[in-house]
Design an enzyme around this catalytic site. Structure first.
Site, mmCIF file in Angstrom:
data_model
loop_
_atom_site.group_PDB
_atom_site.id
_atom_site.type_symbol
_atom_site.label_atom_id
_atom_site.label_comp_id
_atom_site.label_asym_id
_atom_site.label_seq_id
_atom_site.Cartn_x
_atom_site.Cartn_y
_atom_site.Cartn_z
ATOM 1 N N ALA A 150 0.829 -1.208 0.000
ATOM 2 C CA ALA A 150 0.000 0.000 0.000
ATOM 3 C C ALA A 150 0.867 1.263 0.000
ATOM 4 O O ALA A 150 1.858 1.346 -0.719
ATOM 5 C CB ALA A 150 -0.977 -0.038 1.173
ATOM 6 N N SER A 151 0.499 2.251 0.835
ATOM 7 C CA SER A 151 1.141 3.563 0.756
ATOM 8 C C SER A 151 2.571 3.597 1.260
ATOM 9 O O SER A 151 3.243 4.620 1.122
ATOM 10 C CB SER A 151 0.308 4.599 1.520
ATOM 11 O OG SER A 151 -0.861 4.916 0.802
ATOM 12 N N THR A 152 3.058 2.507 1.817
ATOM 13 C CA THR A 152 4.492 2.439 2.097
ATOM 14 C C THR A 152 5.279 2.672 0.817
ATOM 15 O O THR A 152 6.406 3.182 0.845
ATOM 16 C CB THR A 152 4.841 1.083 2.731
ATOM 17 O OG1 THR A 152 4.102 0.954 3.959
ATOM 18 C CG2 THR A 152 6.316 0.960 3.028
ATOM 19 N N GLY A 153 4.669 2.341 -0.330
ATOM 20 C CA GLY A 153 5.306 2.574 -1.623
ATOM 21 C C GLY A 153 5.558 4.029 -1.942
ATOM 22 O O GLY A 153 6.376 4.341 -2.826
ATOM 23 N N LYS A 154 4.870 4.954 -1.268
ATOM 24 C CA LYS A 154 5.127 6.374 -1.507
ATOM 25 C C LYS A 154 6.571 6.733 -1.194
ATOM 26 O O LYS A 154 7.128 7.677 -1.769
ATOM 27 C CB LYS A 154 4.164 7.235 -0.691
ATOM 28 C CG LYS A 154 2.724 7.207 -1.191
ATOM 29 C CD LYS A 154 1.833 8.146 -0.385
ATOM 30 C CE LYS A 154 0.432 8.250 -0.985
ATOM 31 N NZ LYS A 154 -0.343 7.014 -0.891
#
Length: 369
Positions: free
Chosen positions: A64-68
């Protein structure tokens, strides 16, 4: 150094095994680097409960947003080379984006979630997410909720297309390509850090499942007036999206697919040198981890949030990103420490075991300074 942390590794392993035995987790990876060297790499459980495939340390998991953190790192590596400027007006390289009064929005605004364009159409679909040009056209035609820099509003999905299209327009390369060639490749982890998973690698991935994250989304939808505008019902960032091969293979750079050990390695190369690779200078590190943007509650969730340039800043001196369901990656420049965790069973509302492990590792390192 290796023997110095055996008790910590055993403690982390024991905790993960207990979580899996209790049914709170299914597959977990936790990794840490200290002063540029791996100090902890623990993985346990299942990559796919349906087949019984074991989870390895080299098994990527949609996080999820850890990819940001990956997308932001691409920007900083390019800025380090003089290819990007944080104060670039997005419409200068992406003219269509300037519609509806958005001509003053900068890359800095996008990185700090103050661009004012977090909203997606209510009827957007996962299939739309697989069409880069369509999603960029949607973002370009969106009307801002506020002037640039005025409101902190988490750009849950639009962050990826805002930043990724700027990267594409300036470099001529997809953001996933820049990640592979300029970040993950030099660190030797191009097969463990993805913003778009190559079709040939899809079978290597772990399979994420919902534990109770969907229930949290239902609560947020009913109680937070802006939640559905940012994360419409058809594209909430949970297991339904994160288990779709077409979305995993697509360029959706607000999310990422990673291993904990590769994420910890990337973060370590931001704060220091890893096997001869340092991604950004100490001066740039200070710049990107300096608080930026307005104070006050964030527009979507109503919480106080502090942003640097693309990374969340924590009160404990760390920077990084966390994703729906329990994944995370954070760096502690003063400690020379990075910690990452990812998992297959997406959960919320009953404590945060990966955050607890992050704090435990941080405290163990801080106690030995």
């Amino acid at each position: 150094m290796d023997g110095d942390w055996e008790s910590l590794r055993a403690d982390v392993r024991r905790t993960i095994d207990e979580l899996i035995a209790d049914g709170r987790e299914s597959g977990v990876q936790v990794a840490a680097y200290l002063h540029g060297s791996p100090m902890l790499d623990v993985h346990a459980g299942s990559a796919d409960r349906a087949t019984g495939r074991a989870l390895g340390g080299d098994t990527p998991i949609w996080s999820a947003s850890t990819g940001k953190a990956l997308t932001a790192t691409v920007v900083h590596v390019l800025a380090e080379r003089g290819e990007l400027d944080y104060d670039l007006r997005i419409a200068e390289v992406w003219p269509e984006f300037g519609r509806h009064g958005k001509e003053r929005i900068t890359l800095r605004h996008a990185l700090t979630h103050t661009a004012g364009v977090p909203v997606l159409p209510a009827d957007v679909t996962p299939e739309d997410f697989t069409d880069w040009d369509r999603m960029c056209a949607i973002v370009a035609d969106s009307e801002p909720i506020a002037p640039p820099g005025a409101v902190s509003a988490y750009h849950a999905w639009t962050f990826g297309w805002l930043v990724g299209e700027v990267v594409r327009r300036v470099t001529g390369r997809r953001v996933s390509q820049v990640l592979a060639e300029d970040v993950a490749g030099p660190l030797g982890v191009a097969d463990e850090l993805y913003l778009a998973v190559p079709a040939a690698d899809l079978d290597r991935l772990a399979r994420v499942e919902d534990r109770n994250l969907s229930a949290l989304f239902a609560f947020a939808s009913a109680n937070l007036p802006h939640f559905d505008r940012v994360a419409p019902a058809g594209v909430r960032p949970g297991a339904e999206i994160g288990s779709r091969a077409d979305v995993l293979a697509a360029e959706v750079p607000a999310t990422g697919t990673v291993t904990a050990r590769a994420l910890a390695r990337m973060l370590a190369a931001l704060i220091g040198e890893v096997d001869g690779v340092r991604l950004i200078s100490p001066d740039r590190l200070r710049t990107v981890t300096t608080p930026d943007g307005p104070s006050g509650p964030e527009w979507v969730f109503g919480q106080q949030t502090t942003w640097g340039l693309g990374y969340a800043l924590d009160d404990d001196g760390s920077f990084g990103a966390a994703g729906s369901g329990g994944s995370l990656g954070f760096a502690y420049p003063e400690l020379g420490l990075t910690v990452a965790a990812t998992k297959t069973l997406l959960a919320a509302g009953d404590g945060d075991p990966m955050e607890d492990l992050r704090v435990r590792i941080r405290d163990a390192v801080a106690a030995r300074r």
